[in-house]
Design an enzyme around this catalytic site. Structure first.
Site: not given
Length: 321
Positions: A191, A228, A232, A235, A241, A243, A253, A256, A292
């Protein structure tokens, strides 16, 4: 609570730099309609670390700087008002449908502005569990220009050729002061992907699949709400991400919760992790892999980490001037 541990980052970067680089050998003629979110930012990072060993040191320095900023609580007062980022959209197309409309491009800018300023309608859906940490990041995106180029390529992959004119792509415009987005057909179910802070200026920016860009035109469900690009750009602003790209890994962080791994589709409310403390996972976070329609928040910790990139000495400081 997650801790910002440089040794963990060093281990992760070492692993990535040793990762087998099969991504570069992907055929650029394979086009598959995505049915689940797949971000290739970490694959790109592996390629870049292999080709530029000094990048690992630059990223460690950025992480150390970020930790210092967060420890000193500087991120929250780094600017007066909202940071404004000019955006250049680079469209590579082979067919008429791939040459997305100005309306589709504007719909993506609108989605970014809503998501980064907590004006998205679904922000109200954030559950009570996370109401105390949901964030208004305070970044405004302004369309600066659109660059279009016809190509004979059926699709592109993570070798970054879409960013290089001599390879048939489009060179970035003023990447030190403008966020470049490349919109094209991507291979291998991808994506999108972004370059983390610390990479080369000549390839800096974000790449998005043309059918996952914006909220109208060719944007196709379940990736038709502009998220998407929201993911991005996160990032690009130094978010990982949620996880941590590892079982119960860290995204650096504190607010979270630990996630077992990526979540897909639209998970049921209250989905719990089996990580330490069995916390409820923040599946609606933009840095997860949900559809989304089921991602609609950043956390305050993510906000601080992103804003730290704009502090004097930070990797995106030139954008805050």
């Amino acid at each position: 609570m997650k801790k910002l541990l440089l040794p963990c980052l060093i281990m992760a970067l070492t692993f990535l730099s040793c990762h087998k680089d099969e991504i570069e050998s992907q055929s650029s003629d394979i086009t598959i309609a995505p049915t689940a979110r797949k971000c290739a930012s970490m694959e790109l990072l592996a390629i870049q670390l292999k080709n530029d060993p000094a990048m690992a040191d630059r990223m460690l320095q950025i992480e150390s700087f970020t930790n210092k900023v967060l420890k000193e609580h500087k991120a929250a007062r780094l600017v007066n008002g909202v940071i404004e980022i000019p955006v250049v959209v680079n469209v590579l197309y082979r067919t008429a449908s791939e040459n997305i409309s100005d309306a589709q491009i504007q719909s993506q800018i609108d989605a970014l502005n809503e998501d980064y300023n907590a004006t998205n309608a679904d922000f109200t859906l954030v559950p009570a569990t996370f109401s105390g940490v949901k964030a208004n990041v305070g970044i405004r995106f302004v369309l600066d220009q659109t660059v279009r180029k016809s190509t004979n390529k059926r699709s592109w992959n993570t070798n970054d050729y879409m960013k290089i004119s001599s390879r048939g792509g489009i060179d970035p415009t003023s990447p030190a002061t403008k966020l470049n987005l490349w919109v094209c057909t991507l291979s291998n179910d991808i994506l999108g992907y972004a370059q983390f802070p610390g990479g080369a200026s000549a390839t800096d920016g974000v790449v998005i699949l043309n059918t996952a860009f914006g909220r109208t035109g060719t944007a196709a469900a379940p990736f038709n709400k502009g998220r998407t690009a929201t993911h991005e750009v996160g990032h690009w602003l130094n978010l990982r991400h949620i996880w941590g790209d590892a079982t119960c890994g860290t995204d650096y962080v504190n607010d979270t919760p630990l996630h077992n791994t990526a979540n897909y589709g639209c998970p049921a409310a209250g989905h719990k992790s089996t990580c330490t403390g069995t916390p409820v996972e923040m599946t609606m976070n933009y840095m997860d892999y949900t559809d989304d329609a089921c991602m609609y928040m950043f956390s305050n910790g993510q906000k601080s980490r992103m804003l730290a990139t704009f502090v004097s000495g930070g990797p995106r400081y030139s954008f805050a001037q």
